[in-house]
Write a protein that holds these residues in place. Structure first.
Motif, PDB file in Angstrom:
ATOM      1  N   LEU A 118       0.846  -1.189   0.000  1.00  9.20           N
ATOM      2  CA  LEU A 118       0.000   0.000   0.000  1.00  9.20           C
ATOM      3  C   LEU A 118       0.885   1.244   0.000  1.00  9.20           C
ATOM      4  CD1 LEU A 118      -2.922   1.034   0.219  1.00  9.20           C
ATOM      5  CD2 LEU A 118      -2.631   1.039   2.682  1.00  9.20           C
ATOM      6  N   HIS A 119       0.738   2.089  -1.002  1.00  5.30           N
ATOM      7  CA  HIS A 119       1.558   3.291  -1.123  1.00  5.30           C
ATOM      8  C   HIS A 119       0.909   4.502  -0.474  1.00  5.30           C
ATOM      9  CE1 HIS A 119       4.725   1.706  -3.645  1.00  5.30           C
ATOM     10  NE2 HIS A 119       3.793   1.045  -4.311  1.00  5.30           N
ATOM     11  N   GLY A 120      -0.280   4.403  -0.053  1.00  4.81           N
ATOM     12  CA  GLY A 120      -0.972   5.529   0.574  1.00  4.81           C
ATOM     13  C   GLY A 120      -2.387   5.618   0.056  1.00  4.81           C
ATOM     14  N   ILE A 121      -3.185   6.331   0.789  1.00  3.63           N
ATOM     15  CA  ILE A 121      -4.565   6.529   0.372  1.00  3.63           C
ATOM     16  C   ILE A 121      -4.602   7.694  -0.596  1.00  3.63           C
ATOM     17  CG2 ILE A 121      -6.875   7.144   1.114  1.00  3.63           C
ATOM     18  CD1 ILE A 121      -6.316   5.673   3.696  1.00  3.63           C
ATOM     19  N   GLN A 122      -5.159   7.444  -1.744  1.00  4.46           N
ATOM     20  CA  GLN A 122      -5.281   8.467  -2.776  1.00  4.46           C
ATOM     21  C   GLN A 122      -6.722   8.953  -2.820  1.00  4.46           C
ATOM     22  OE1 GLN A 122      -3.893   7.148  -6.563  1.00  4.46           O
ATOM     23  NE2 GLN A 122      -2.025   6.260  -5.733  1.00  4.46           N
ATOM     24  N   ARG A 123      -6.879  10.227  -3.054  1.00  7.00           N
ATOM     25  CA  ARG A 123      -8.208  10.805  -3.188  1.00  7.00           C
ATOM     26  C   ARG A 123      -8.300  11.482  -4.545  1.00  7.00           C
ATOM     27  NH1 ARG A 123     -10.466  11.192   1.928  1.00  7.00           N
ATOM     28  NH2 ARG A 123      -8.960  11.037   3.595  1.00  7.00           N
ATOM     29  N   GLU A 124      -9.341  11.162  -5.277  1.00  7.54           N
ATOM     30  CA  GLU A 124      -9.595  11.896  -6.508  1.00  7.54           C
ATOM     31  C   GLU A 124     -10.056  13.284  -6.099  1.00  7.54           C
ATOM     32  OE1 GLU A 124     -12.302   9.939  -9.086  1.00  7.54           O
ATOM     33  OE2 GLU A 124     -10.879   8.380  -9.609  1.00  7.54           O
ATOM     34  N   ILE A 125      -9.518  14.293  -6.767  1.00  8.06           N
ATOM     35  CA  ILE A 125      -9.833  15.672  -6.417  1.00  8.06           C
ATOM     36  C   ILE A 125     -10.202  16.453  -7.673  1.00  8.06           C
ATOM     37  CG2 ILE A 125      -8.322  15.705  -4.394  1.00  8.06           C
ATOM     38  CD1 ILE A 125      -6.308  17.313  -6.169  1.00  8.06           C
ATOM     39  N   ALA A 126     -10.755  17.621  -7.445  1.00  8.20           N
ATOM     40  CA  ALA A 126     -10.950  18.586  -8.523  1.00  8.20           C
ATOM     41  C   ALA A 126      -9.851  19.623  -8.368  1.00  8.20           C
ATOM     42  CB  ALA A 126     -12.318  19.236  -8.400  1.00  8.20           C
ATOM     43  N   CYS A 127      -9.274  20.037  -9.475  1.00  7.82           N
ATOM     44  CA  CYS A 127      -8.173  20.993  -9.422  1.00  7.82           C
ATOM     45  C   CYS A 127      -8.314  22.021 -10.534  1.00  7.82           C
ATOM     46  CB  CYS A 127      -6.834  20.256  -9.557  1.00  7.82           C
ATOM     47  SG  CYS A 127      -5.393  21.334  -9.439  1.00  7.82           S
ATOM     48  N   GLU A 128      -8.195  23.284 -10.146  1.00  4.47           N
ATOM     49  CA  GLU A 128      -8.094  24.353 -11.133  1.00  4.47           C
ATOM     50  C   GLU A 128      -6.607  24.619 -11.294  1.00  4.47           C
ATOM     51  OE1 GLU A 128      -8.792  29.047 -11.033  1.00  4.47           O
ATOM     52  OE2 GLU A 128     -10.637  27.876 -10.761  1.00  4.47           O
ATOM     53  N   CYS A 129      -6.137  24.529 -12.515  1.00  2.00           N
ATOM     54  CA  CYS A 129      -4.708  24.591 -12.767  1.00  2.00           C
ATOM     55  C   CYS A 129      -4.416  25.591 -13.878  1.00  2.00           C
ATOM     56  CB  CYS A 129      -4.216  23.198 -13.155  1.00  2.00           C
ATOM     57  SG  CYS A 129      -2.449  23.074 -13.322  1.00  2.00           S
ATOM     58  N   TRP A 130      -3.314  26.292 -13.727  1.00  3.51           N
ATOM     59  CA  TRP A 130      -2.870  27.215 -14.756  1.00  3.51           C
ATOM     60  C   TRP A 130      -1.742  26.557 -15.523  1.00  3.51           C
ATOM     61  CZ3 TRP A 130       1.490  31.036 -14.317  1.00  3.51           C
ATOM     62  CH2 TRP A 130       1.549  31.865 -15.445  1.00  3.51           C
ATOM     63  N   PHE A 131      -1.857  26.510 -16.833  1.00  6.91           N
ATOM     64  CA  PHE A 131      -0.809  25.971 -17.692  1.00  6.91           C
ATOM     65  C   PHE A 131      -0.113  27.143 -18.378  1.00  6.91           C
ATOM     66  CE2 PHE A 131      -3.617  22.394 -17.131  1.00  6.91           C
ATOM     67  CZ  PHE A 131      -2.747  21.318 -17.014  1.00  6.91           C
ATOM     68  N   THR A 132       1.206  27.229 -18.211  1.00  9.02           N
ATOM     69  CA  THR A 132       1.969  28.315 -18.807  1.00  9.02           C
ATOM     70  C   THR A 132       2.147  28.064 -20.300  1.00  9.02           C
ATOM     71  OG1 THR A 132       4.131  27.284 -18.487  1.00  9.02           O
ATOM     72  CG2 THR A 132       3.261  28.593 -16.649  1.00  9.02           C
ATOM     73  N   CYS A 133       2.657  29.074 -21.009  1.00  8.19           N
ATOM     74  CA  CYS A 133       2.889  28.929 -22.449  1.00  8.19           C
ATOM     75  C   CYS A 133       3.992  27.898 -22.732  1.00  8.19           C
ATOM     76  CB  CYS A 133       3.231  30.272 -23.085  1.00  8.19           C
ATOM     77  SG  CYS A 133       4.722  31.025 -22.431  1.00  8.19           S
TER      78      CYS A 133
ATOM     79  N   LEU B 222     -16.817  18.777   1.914  1.00  7.64           N
ATOM     80  CA  LEU B 222     -15.996  19.274   0.815  1.00  7.64           C
ATOM     81  C   LEU B 222     -15.142  20.445   1.299  1.00  7.64           C
ATOM     82  CD1 LEU B 222     -15.464  18.952  -2.243  1.00  7.64           C
ATOM     83  CD2 LEU B 222     -17.223  20.662  -2.611  1.00  7.64           C
ATOM     84  N   TYR B 223     -13.835  20.374   1.027  1.00  7.66           N
ATOM     85  CA  TYR B 223     -12.894  21.422   1.400  1.00  7.66           C
ATOM     86  C   TYR B 223     -12.354  22.086   0.133  1.00  7.66           C
ATOM     87  CZ  TYR B 223     -12.798  19.284   6.031  1.00  7.66           C
ATOM     88  OH  TYR B 223     -13.150  18.792   7.250  1.00  7.66           O
ATOM     89  N   THR B 224     -12.297  23.405   0.145  1.00  9.06           N
ATOM     90  CA  THR B 224     -11.685  24.170  -0.936  1.00  9.06           C
ATOM     91  C   THR B 224     -10.373  24.727  -0.414  1.00  9.06           C
ATOM     92  OG1 THR B 224     -13.837  24.782  -1.829  1.00  9.06           O
ATOM     93  CG2 THR B 224     -11.964  26.120  -2.508  1.00  9.06           C
ATOM     94  N   ILE B 225      -9.296  24.453  -1.137  1.00  8.13           N
ATOM     95  CA  ILE B 225      -7.961  24.872  -0.708  1.00  8.13           C
ATOM     96  C   ILE B 225      -7.384  25.794  -1.778  1.00  8.13           C
ATOM     97  CG2 ILE B 225      -5.648  24.080  -0.104  1.00  8.13           C
ATOM     98  CD1 ILE B 225      -7.145  21.367   0.637  1.00  8.13           C
ATOM     99  N   ARG B 226      -7.103  27.028  -1.358  1.00  9.66           N
ATOM    100  CA  ARG B 226      -6.559  28.021  -2.288  1.00  9.66           C
ATOM    101  C   ARG B 226      -5.090  28.324  -2.006  1.00  9.66           C
ATOM    102  NH1 ARG B 226     -11.951  29.486  -1.875  1.00  9.66           N
ATOM    103  NH2 ARG B 226     -12.946  29.925  -3.870  1.00  9.66           N
ATOM    104  N   ASP B 227      -4.658  28.072  -0.782  1.00  6.79           N
ATOM    105  CA  ASP B 227      -3.278  28.358  -0.382  1.00  6.79           C
ATOM    106  C   ASP B 227      -2.424  27.126  -0.665  1.00  6.79           C
ATOM    107  OD1 ASP B 227      -1.048  29.583   0.665  1.00  6.79           O
ATOM    108  OD2 ASP B 227      -1.590  29.174   2.740  1.00  6.79           O
ATOM    109  N   ILE B 228      -1.844  27.065  -1.867  1.00  9.84           N
ATOM    110  CA  ILE B 228      -1.046  25.921  -2.297  1.00  9.84           C
ATOM    111  C   ILE B 228       0.375  26.410  -2.548  1.00  9.84           C
ATOM    112  CG2 ILE B 228      -0.736  24.131  -4.040  1.00  9.84           C
ATOM    113  CD1 ILE B 228      -3.761  24.453  -4.655  1.00  9.84           C
ATOM    114  N   GLU B 229       1.319  25.864  -1.802  1.00 14.68           N
ATOM    115  CA  GLU B 229       2.731  26.192  -2.014  1.00 14.68           C
ATOM    116  C   GLU B 229       3.357  25.075  -2.833  1.00 14.68           C
ATOM    117  OE1 GLU B 229       6.882  26.889   0.462  1.00 14.68           O
ATOM    118  OE2 GLU B 229       5.013  26.623   1.564  1.00 14.68           O
ATOM    119  N   LEU B 230       3.672  25.363  -4.075  1.00 18.45           N
ATOM    120  CA  LEU B 230       4.266  24.380  -4.984  1.00 18.45           C
ATOM    121  C   LEU B 230       5.754  24.271  -4.683  1.00 18.45           C
ATOM    122  CD1 LEU B 230       3.902  22.485  -7.417  1.00 18.45           C
ATOM    123  CD2 LEU B 230       4.335  24.461  -8.887  1.00 18.45           C
TER     124      LEU B 230
END
Length: 103
Positions: free
Chosen positions: A17-32, A50-58
Motif C-alpha cells: 500500500l503506497h498511501g490513500i489516494q483521493r480523486e480531487i478537482a483541481c483548477e490549474c494554470w498551464f503556462t505557455c 468538501l474542502y476548498t484549498i486556495r493556499d497551495i505552495e508548490l
C-alpha cells in the motif's frame, strides 16, 4: 466550469500500500511553456465534507511515466483538515484526472 470530486482509492503495487489516494478537482494554470501550476483544489473527506484549498505552495514538479501513462507529480504544502500537510498532486494526462496523496 464546476468542480467534481471522486471516491477514495487505495493504490497497491505488488501488494504494498503506497498511501490513500483521493480523486480531487483541481483548477490549474498551464503556462505557455507547458508547465502546470495548481491554483485551487477541492477535496472531500471520509464524512463527505468538501474542502476548498486556495493556499497551495508548490515545492517541486516532475514528469513521470508509469506503464506508458504520463503523469505530472506536484509536491505541495497545503492546509488540509486544520493542519499543514505535504501532499502530492498527481495529474494523469491520458485521463485528465487529478489525485491527491498525503505524504
Amino acid at each position: 466550469m464546476g468542480f467534481q470530486t471522486g471516491e477514495i482509492i487505495e493504490k497497491r503495487d505488488h501488494g504494498i500500500l503506497h498511501g490513500i489516494q483521493r480523486e480531487i478537482a483541481c483548477e490549474c494554470w498551464f503556462t505557455c511553456n507547458g508547465r502546470s501550476i495548481p491554483q485551487i483544489i477541492k477535496v472531500m473527506d471520509e464524512e463527505g465534507k468538501l474542502y476548498t484549498i486556495r493556499d497551495i505552495e508548490l515545492l517541486t514538479s516532475e514528469t513521470k511515466i508509469y506503464s506508458g501513462i504520463q503523469t505530472i507529480e506536484h509536491l505541495c504544502r497545503i492546509h488540509l483538515y486544520g493542519k499543514v500537510c505535504l501532499v502530492k498532486l498527481i495529474y494523469t494526462k491520458e485521463s485528465c484526472r487529478w489525485t491527491l496523496i498525503e505524504v
